[in-house]
Design an enzyme around this catalytic site. Structure first.
Site, PDB file in Angstrom:
ATOM      1  N   SER A   8       0.862  -1.178   0.000  1.00 39.22           N
ATOM      2  CA  SER A   8       0.000   0.000   0.000  1.00 39.22           C
ATOM      3  C   SER A   8       0.897   1.226   0.000  1.00 39.22           C
ATOM      4  O   SER A   8       2.091   1.135   0.319  1.00 39.22           O
ATOM      5  CB  SER A   8      -0.937  -0.001   1.207  1.00 39.22           C
ATOM      6  OG  SER A   8      -0.211  -0.128   2.416  1.00 39.22           O
ATOM      7  N   GLU A  10       1.235   5.621   0.782  1.00 39.92           N
ATOM      8  CA  GLU A  10       0.683   6.776   1.499  1.00 39.92           C
ATOM      9  C   GLU A  10       1.111   8.083   0.844  1.00 39.92           C
ATOM     10  O   GLU A  10       2.260   8.249   0.430  1.00 39.92           O
ATOM     11  CB  GLU A  10       1.162   6.754   2.948  1.00 39.92           C
ATOM     12  CG  GLU A  10       0.612   7.877   3.805  1.00 39.92           C
ATOM     13  CD  GLU A  10       0.943   7.681   5.269  1.00 39.92           C
ATOM     14  OE1 GLU A  10       0.575   6.610   5.802  1.00 39.92           O
ATOM     15  OE2 GLU A  10       1.577   8.568   5.858  1.00 39.92           O
ATOM     16  N   THR A  41      -2.687  11.450   4.283  1.00 40.20           N
ATOM     17  CA  THR A  41      -2.548  11.992   5.628  1.00 40.20           C
ATOM     18  C   THR A  41      -3.538  13.124   5.873  1.00 40.20           C
ATOM     19  O   THR A  41      -4.156  13.653   4.955  1.00 40.20           O
ATOM     20  CB  THR A  41      -1.109  12.483   5.873  1.00 40.20           C
ATOM     21  OG1 THR A  41      -0.799  13.521   4.923  1.00 40.20           O
ATOM     22  CG2 THR A  41      -0.112  11.358   5.723  1.00 40.20           C
ATOM     23  N   TYR A  42      -3.607  13.507   7.130  1.00 38.17           N
ATOM     24  CA  TYR A  42      -4.702  14.366   7.605  1.00 38.17           C
ATOM     25  C   TYR A  42      -4.149  15.339   8.623  1.00 38.17           C
ATOM     26  O   TYR A  42      -3.500  14.933   9.586  1.00 38.17           O
ATOM     27  CB  TYR A  42      -5.721  13.438   8.252  1.00 38.17           C
ATOM     28  CG  TYR A  42      -7.008  14.016   8.762  1.00 38.17           C
ATOM     29  CD1 TYR A  42      -8.115  14.150   7.935  1.00 38.17           C
ATOM     30  CD2 TYR A  42      -7.155  14.350  10.109  1.00 38.17           C
ATOM     31  CE1 TYR A  42      -9.325  14.604   8.423  1.00 38.17           C
ATOM     32  CE2 TYR A  42      -8.362  14.799  10.606  1.00 38.17           C
ATOM     33  CZ  TYR A  42      -9.453  14.927   9.760  1.00 38.17           C
ATOM     34  OH  TYR A  42     -10.652  15.366  10.242  1.00 38.17           O
ATOM     35  N   HIS A  69      -6.667   9.365   6.378  1.00 32.31           N
ATOM     36  CA  HIS A  69      -6.290   9.424   7.786  1.00 32.31           C
ATOM     37  C   HIS A  69      -7.322  10.295   8.478  1.00 32.31           C
ATOM     38  O   HIS A  69      -7.772  11.303   7.940  1.00 32.31           O
ATOM     39  CB  HIS A  69      -4.913  10.060   7.948  1.00 32.31           C
ATOM     40  CG  HIS A  69      -3.794   9.173   7.537  1.00 32.31           C
ATOM     41  ND1 HIS A  69      -2.535   9.243   8.098  1.00 32.31           N
ATOM     42  CD2 HIS A  69      -3.716   8.192   6.605  1.00 32.31           C
ATOM     43  CE1 HIS A  69      -1.742   8.343   7.542  1.00 32.31           C
ATOM     44  NE2 HIS A  69      -2.434   7.691   6.625  1.00 32.31           N
ATOM     45  N   ARG A  99      -4.735   9.656  16.784  1.00 33.53           N
ATOM     46  CA  ARG A  99      -4.987  10.753  17.710  1.00 33.53           C
ATOM     47  C   ARG A  99      -4.617  12.075  17.059  1.00 33.53           C
ATOM     48  O   ARG A  99      -5.360  13.034  17.072  1.00 33.53           O
ATOM     49  CB  ARG A  99      -4.198  10.579  19.011  1.00 33.53           C
ATOM     50  CG  ARG A  99      -4.569  11.626  20.070  1.00 33.53           C
ATOM     51  CD  ARG A  99      -3.533  11.726  21.165  1.00 33.53           C
ATOM     52  NE  ARG A  99      -2.298  12.330  20.679  1.00 33.53           N
ATOM     53  CZ  ARG A  99      -1.258  12.621  21.452  1.00 33.53           C
ATOM     54  NH1 ARG A  99      -1.296  12.349  22.740  1.00 33.53           N
ATOM     55  NH2 ARG A  99      -0.168  13.151  20.942  1.00 33.53           N
ATOM     56  N   GLY A 100      -3.425  12.141  16.494  1.00 35.76           N
ATOM     57  CA  GLY A 100      -2.936  13.376  15.902  1.00 35.76           C
ATOM     58  C   GLY A 100      -2.277  14.265  16.934  1.00 35.76           C
ATOM     59  O   GLY A 100      -2.326  14.009  18.137  1.00 35.76           O
ATOM     60  N   ASP A 101      -1.643  15.326  16.464  1.00 42.62           N
ATOM     61  CA  ASP A 101      -0.972  16.293  17.337  1.00 42.62           C
ATOM     62  C   ASP A 101      -1.771  17.582  17.381  1.00 42.62           C
ATOM     63  O   ASP A 101      -2.258  18.060  16.346  1.00 42.62           O
ATOM     64  CB  ASP A 101       0.442  16.586  16.833  1.00 42.62           C
ATOM     65  CG  ASP A 101       1.325  15.343  16.866  1.00 42.62           C
ATOM     66  OD1 ASP A 101       1.262  14.610  17.874  1.00 42.62           O
ATOM     67  OD2 ASP A 101       2.051  15.104  15.893  1.00 42.62           O
ATOM     68  N   TYR A 137       4.308   1.711  16.839  1.00 43.14           N
ATOM     69  CA  TYR A 137       5.630   2.327  16.953  1.00 43.14           C
ATOM     70  C   TYR A 137       6.658   1.313  17.459  1.00 43.14           C
ATOM     71  O   TYR A 137       6.848   1.167  18.673  1.00 43.14           O
ATOM     72  CB  TYR A 137       5.562   3.536  17.905  1.00 43.14           C
ATOM     73  CG  TYR A 137       4.630   4.607  17.420  1.00 43.14           C
ATOM     74  CD1 TYR A 137       5.099   5.647  16.622  1.00 43.14           C
ATOM     75  CD2 TYR A 137       3.270   4.562  17.726  1.00 43.14           C
ATOM     76  CE1 TYR A 137       4.235   6.617  16.145  1.00 43.14           C
ATOM     77  CE2 TYR A 137       2.401   5.528  17.253  1.00 43.14           C
ATOM     78  CZ  TYR A 137       2.886   6.556  16.467  1.00 43.14           C
ATOM     79  OH  TYR A 137       2.034   7.515  15.990  1.00 43.14           O
ATOM     80  N   HIS A 141       6.539   5.270  20.753  1.00 42.80           N
ATOM     81  CA  HIS A 141       6.036   6.620  20.484  1.00 42.80           C
ATOM     82  C   HIS A 141       6.905   7.628  21.235  1.00 42.80           C
ATOM     83  O   HIS A 141       7.264   7.402  22.402  1.00 42.80           O
ATOM     84  CB  HIS A 141       4.581   6.723  20.936  1.00 42.80           C
ATOM     85  CG  HIS A 141       3.890   7.959  20.467  1.00 42.80           C
ATOM     86  ND1 HIS A 141       4.113   9.198  21.020  1.00 42.80           N
ATOM     87  CD2 HIS A 141       2.984   8.151  19.462  1.00 42.80           C
ATOM     88  CE1 HIS A 141       3.369  10.098  20.405  1.00 42.80           C
ATOM     89  NE2 HIS A 141       2.680   9.496  19.452  1.00 42.80           N
ATOM     90  N   LYS A 157      -5.878   0.268  21.605  1.00 46.17           N
ATOM     91  CA  LYS A 157      -6.384   0.629  20.274  1.00 46.17           C
ATOM     92  C   LYS A 157      -6.889  -0.599  19.532  1.00 46.17           C
ATOM     93  O   LYS A 157      -7.957  -0.577  18.911  1.00 46.17           O
ATOM     94  CB  LYS A 157      -5.280   1.306  19.450  1.00 46.17           C
ATOM     95  CG  LYS A 157      -4.948   2.714  19.869  1.00 46.17           C
ATOM     96  CD  LYS A 157      -4.038   3.412  18.891  1.00 46.17           C
ATOM     97  CE  LYS A 157      -2.646   2.852  18.862  1.00 46.17           C
ATOM     98  NZ  LYS A 157      -1.719   3.693  18.056  1.00 46.17           N
ATOM     99  N   PHE A 208      13.113  14.469   9.529  1.00 41.38           N
ATOM    100  CA  PHE A 208      11.909  13.681   9.810  1.00 41.38           C
ATOM    101  C   PHE A 208      12.128  12.774  11.020  1.00 41.38           C
ATOM    102  O   PHE A 208      11.286  12.681  11.909  1.00 41.38           O
ATOM    103  CB  PHE A 208      11.550  12.808   8.606  1.00 41.38           C
ATOM    104  CG  PHE A 208      10.870  13.536   7.478  1.00 41.38           C
ATOM    105  CD1 PHE A 208      10.448  14.841   7.607  1.00 41.38           C
ATOM    106  CD2 PHE A 208      10.654  12.884   6.277  1.00 41.38           C
ATOM    107  CE1 PHE A 208       9.820  15.498   6.554  1.00 41.38           C
ATOM    108  CE2 PHE A 208      10.026  13.522   5.217  1.00 41.38           C
ATOM    109  CZ  PHE A 208       9.611  14.838   5.363  1.00 41.38           C
ATOM    110  N   HIS A 258       3.883  -1.091   3.685  1.00 39.86           N
ATOM    111  CA  HIS A 258       3.200   0.189   3.486  1.00 39.86           C
ATOM    112  C   HIS A 258       4.259   1.260   3.234  1.00 39.86           C
ATOM    113  O   HIS A 258       5.088   1.532   4.114  1.00 39.86           O
ATOM    114  CB  HIS A 258       2.371   0.540   4.717  1.00 39.86           C
ATOM    115  CG  HIS A 258       1.608   1.825   4.603  1.00 39.86           C
ATOM    116  ND1 HIS A 258       0.433   1.932   3.892  1.00 39.86           N
ATOM    117  CD2 HIS A 258       1.857   3.063   5.108  1.00 39.86           C
ATOM    118  CE1 HIS A 258      -0.030   3.173   3.979  1.00 39.86           C
ATOM    119  NE2 HIS A 258       0.824   3.875   4.702  1.00 39.86           N
TER     120      HIS A 258
END
Length: 276
Positions: A8, A10, A41-42, A69, A99-101, A137, A141, A157, A208, A258
């Protein structure tokens, strides 16, 4: 083209018409590998959310499965439910739930505090309509208090209703193997798919990695740094390193791969060609 493992890819939402055209060309090039799905991504707090849904719609219009996402930080239950209903109306069947930041300047966490709460909410409100992916992760994380705490949140989760997980990228296959082993001991049976980041730019990759907590092994850092501005050497070395990583992951039983494409097709194609 056929591989012995599902793949897949992204993307991130393009910001210009030129970027949109380039992305559709990337989708076309990568579609030759018959991916299970593409994802996009979102941005939390509305920064790129509309772009995410537009990109997903454009990919699906080309006949491919695509997963947005969906991050919940700063969001209300009503807003997430509205998004879920819109996605159902469009025929989307897969979501990457995060969750996101919290963006700078945003007042509070909203009505969701953890990705597990988002997963449970999606399941409660939409049943089994969506295949839900979550993040994993292998090198932990960056905000986790300990490896034990990190695994506890991952298990939560999965138990909340996730179908599978996609990992943060890494270059140490042993970290993935250990994470999967720990997850299995904790009762997680769902697929855990390794995230793959092709190497094409040393300074970008180092930046990154420092931000997201992914380890860039010292030997890779030093080798990349030694090439200076020799882009061809960096590309060739990166292709060899990532292809060997993928081979090792396949040997370890990874259920799929992925790729984090950064909206480019060639780096992923080079790795897949080496595998093929």
């Amino acid at each position: 083209m056929s591989l012995n493992i599902p793949v897949s890819f992204e993307f991130f939402p393009p910001k210009t018409p030129e970027g949109e055209e380039k992305l559709m060309n990337t989708v076309k090039a990568l579609s030759a590998y018959k991916p299970e799905f593409f994802s996009c991504t979102y941005g939390a707090g509305g920064s790129t959310q509309n772009g995410t849904f537009t990109t997903i719609a454009n990919i699906r219009a080309q006949g491919f499965d695509a997963a947005p996402h969906l991050s919940c930080v700063g969001a209300t239950h009503d807003y997430i439910l509205e998004v879920l209903n819109d996605l159902k109306t469009q025929g989307v069947r897969r979501i990457v739930a995060l969750r996101g930041d919290l963006p700078s300047g945003m007042g509070g966490m909203g009505e969701f505090h953890y990705a597990s709460e988002l997963v449970a909410f999606i399941r409660e409100r939409t049943g089994d309509h969506f295949h839900i992916e979550v993040a994993a992760y292998p090198e932990y994380h960056p905000q986790s208090r300990s490896p034990v705490d990190d695994m506890k949140h991952f298990v939560q989760k999965m138990n909340a209703g996730a179908n599978s997980a996609i990992t943060q990228y890494f270059y140490n296959a042993d970290a993935y193997a250990r994470f999967v082993d720990d997850a299995r001991k904790a009762g997680v049976t769902a697929p855990i798919v390794p995230g793959i980041m092709p190497i094409t730019n040393y300074s970008q990759l180092a930046r990154f990695s420092d931000v997201c907590g992914a380890e860039l092994p010292r030997w890779i850092r030093l080798k990349l740094a030694s090439f200076g501005d020799d882009k061809a050497a960096i590309t060739l070395f990166g292709q060899e390193v990532v292809a060997q990583l993928c081979e090792r992951l396949i040997e370890l039983g990874a259920p799929a791969l992925h790729f984090y494409t950064l909206n480019q097709s060639k780096p992923s194609v080079d790795v897949l060609s080496a595998l093929n």
